[in-house]
Every structure is written in structure tokens, then in C-alpha cells.
Design a protein around this motif. Structure first.
Motif, PDB file in Angstrom:
ATOM      1  N   LYS A   9      -1.130   9.185   1.584  1.00 15.73           N
ATOM      2  CA  LYS A   9       0.252   8.735   1.524  1.00 15.73           C
ATOM      3  C   LYS A   9       1.165   9.695   2.272  1.00 15.73           C
TER       4      LYS A   9
ATOM      5  N   ILE B  60       0.827  -1.205   0.000  1.00 13.59           N
ATOM      6  CA  ILE B  60       0.000   0.000   0.000  1.00 13.59           C
ATOM      7  C   ILE B  60       0.860   1.254   0.000  1.00 13.59           C
TER       8      ILE B  60
ATOM      9  N   ARG C 185      -7.634   3.742  -1.996  1.00 15.01           N
ATOM     10  CA  ARG C 185      -7.656   4.470  -3.267  1.00 15.01           C
ATOM     11  C   ARG C 185      -6.229   4.500  -3.810  1.00 15.01           C
ATOM     12  N   PRO C 186      -5.988   3.729  -4.880  1.00 15.53           N
ATOM     13  CA  PRO C 186      -4.643   3.776  -5.469  1.00 15.53           C
ATOM     14  C   PRO C 186      -4.352   5.152  -6.048  1.00 15.53           C
ATOM     15  N   SER C 187      -3.100   5.446  -6.241  1.00 12.95           N
ATOM     16  CA  SER C 187      -2.715   6.720  -6.841  1.00 12.95           C
ATOM     17  C   SER C 187      -3.045   6.728  -8.318  1.00 12.95           C
TER      18      SER C 187
ATOM     19  N   SER D   3       2.360   2.954  -2.184  1.00 15.14           N
ATOM     20  CA  SER D   3       2.086   3.972  -3.194  1.00 15.14           C
ATOM     21  C   SER D   3       0.632   4.393  -3.256  1.00 15.14           C
ATOM     22  N   PHE D   4      -0.198   3.773  -2.436  1.00 12.69           N
ATOM     23  CA  PHE D   4      -1.622   4.113  -2.485  1.00 12.69           C
ATOM     24  C   PHE D   4      -1.822   5.541  -2.028  1.00 12.69           C
TER      25      PHE D   4
END
Length: 117
Positions: A53, A28, A98-100, A30-31
Motif C-alpha cells: 500500500k 484495493i 493480501r488485505p490489511s 486499503s489492501f
């Protein structure tokens, strides 16, 4: 794809504490954002707390001063420490990721928290 698995829910008396954990199936680090939402019977799902992040935290007013969100990127886990629990905190709590660079979210299956005397 990422799977989110919550744990730590249960039943407590008012004033008690619980610590929820959300384990992710992959890194996670980079999320963009991780968080917790909850849904009580007959109500819409609502924000509890999120952490970006960069460490920016957003919390619902109803939990400020009682709940603390944190993320452990090394172990791909997000926590929600809940103190001084109230009956109105009773709900199913869902982990959210929520991913980047995208505009969709991943959700866990939820864990029940019940606060009752």
C-alpha cells in the motif's frame, strides 16, 4: 471477498513485451499488498513482484530491470509490465492480493505467458 481477474497474457518472441492487468472486484486501496506470482510446468509457484500500500516493491532477482509492477488504486487494478522477455519467463502468471490485517491471500485464475521463437 474479492475476485481478481487477470488479462494480457499471450505468446511473444524472446525480447518482446507484454503488459498484464489484474482487475479487482472491489477497492484495493486499503489492501496491504498486491502482487504477481508465476508457476512454470513442473515447478513451484514463485514470487515475481509485489507492491505494498505504501509503494514498497519486492521483486525476484530474475526479473529486476525487466519487469515493473504498479497499482492503480483509483481503478482497482494492478499491472505488470514485462520487457525483454525470455523463454524462462514462460509460466502461468497469477495475481495475488493480501488485505490489511489478515494472513490469507486472494488469487486470480491465472493467465498464460509463453515466450518462444
Amino acid at each position: 471477498q474479492v475476485q481478481l481477474v487477470e488479462s494480457g497474457g499471450g505468446s511473444v518472441q524472446p525480447g518482446g513485451s507484454l503488459r498484464l492487468s489484474c482487475a479487482a472486484s472491489r477497492s484495493i486501496f486499503s489492501f496491504y499488498r498486491m502482487g504477481w506470482y508465476r508457476q512454470a510446468p513442473g515447478k513451484q509457484r514463485e514470487l515475481v513482484a509485489t507492491i505494498t500500500k505504501g509503494g514498497t516493491i519486492n521483486q525476484a532477482d530474475s526479473v529486476k530491470g525487466r519487469f515493473t509492477i504498479s497499482r492503480d488504486n483509483a481503478n482497482d487494478t494492478v499491472f505488470l509490465q514485462m520487457n525483454n522477455l525470455k523463454p524462462e519467463d514462460t509460466a502461468v502468471y497469477y495475481c495475488n492480493a493480501r488485505p490489511s490485517g489478515v494472513n490469507y491471500d486472494y488469487w486470480g485464475q491465472g493467465t498464460q505467458v509463453t515466450v518462444s521463437s
